[in-house]
Design a protein around this motif. Structure first.
Motif: not given
Length: 263
Positions: A171-186
């Motif tokens: 995983p390489y998404v910053p913690s603060g950006a996870v909420a901004l990911m597409p709902a399918e992934a998040r």
């Protein structure tokens, strides 16, 4: 008894999928029709897709590097851009390598590398039990073991210092950006497969630190990262004594870093 034939209204299905935001609505409609054996089953699949479930989880597979890879609900779906990581890893593998696929998810990378290389040993590992079960389903027919545990911890100790290639789609998404990911992934993939810590590189730093001990001299680490993180990651690799190289593919919008352990 063979299932009764049914005749879905394709244009209506496409309209409904497109209204739900499915960019490739025509292709998705055909795949969902193929996966259903009755009108009721198709209606259920369409309802769940419109509700936001990933197409791959509904189908039970994802296409990756020309292969159909089984993907169970909750398991990280292999992305098309990761084809660059696999290609970069294969390019530095050398003959008859000993290969470890870390953070393996469904085992997609190991599955492809098994076909591209002639490894004398190939194994995969993941910390998520659901991912391990899925990867074992994909890799067991090839005789590839899948270990459950944190990074290198579950790998048999005799391979320490003897691996020629370590591949990690960590995983390489910053913690603060996870909420901004597409709902399918998040909402439908394990958080442990997405969250890379404050700057997105926490897990990759740990992978590199372990690789220094587990790689044979002259062996390579190959990882995926975002283009904006590559410079920082390369500095971390260099600080550990590894020799990094950045590979980028504009068409795939993908970046990989390979790093050699000096002899």
């Amino acid at each position: 008894m063979a299932p009764s034939p049914f005749f879905p209204d394709r244009p209506a299905l496409v309209r409904r999928l497109r209204a739900a935001g499915c960019v490739y609505a025509e292709d998705e409609a055909e795949l969902l029709i193929e996966a259903a054996d009755s009108a009721a089953a198709l209606a259920d699949l369409i309802d769940r897709r419109v509700a936001g479930l990933p197409l791959e989880h509904l189908l039970g597979w994802a296409e990756f590097c020309g292969l159909r890879v089984a993907v169970d609900p909750g398991v990280f779906v292999p992305r098309g851009r990761t084809a660059l990581l696999v290609a970069a890893a294969a390019a530095v593998a050398g003959p008859a390598p000993a290969v470890l696929d870390l953070c393996c998810g469904s085992g997609a990378a190991a599955l492809v590398l098994h076909g591209r290389l002639t490894p004398r040993w190939l194994a995969a590992a993941d910390v998520d039990p659901a991912a391990v079960a899925c990867a074992r389903r994909n890799l067991a027919p090839l005789g590839v073991p899948v270990f459950q545990g944190d990074l290198f911890a579950p790998v048999p100790p005799p391979w320490r210092g003897r691996l020629d290639l370590v591949v990690a789609n960590a995983p390489y998404v910053p913690s603060g950006a996870v909420a901004l990911m597409p709902a399918e992934a998040r909402l439908h993939e394990a958080p442990v497969a997405l969250d890379g810590g404050p700057d997105g590189l926490a897990v990759l730093r740990r992978v590199a630190a372990g690789a220094v001990e587990w790689l044979a001299p002259g062996g390579h680490l190959a990882v995926e990262v975002s283009a904006g993180q590559a410079e920082t990651l390369c500095a971390a690799f260099s600080g550990l004594g590894l020799e990094p190289t950045v590979v980028h593919d504009e068409d795939l919008d993908a970046t990989a870093v390979t790093a050699r352990r000096p002899t």
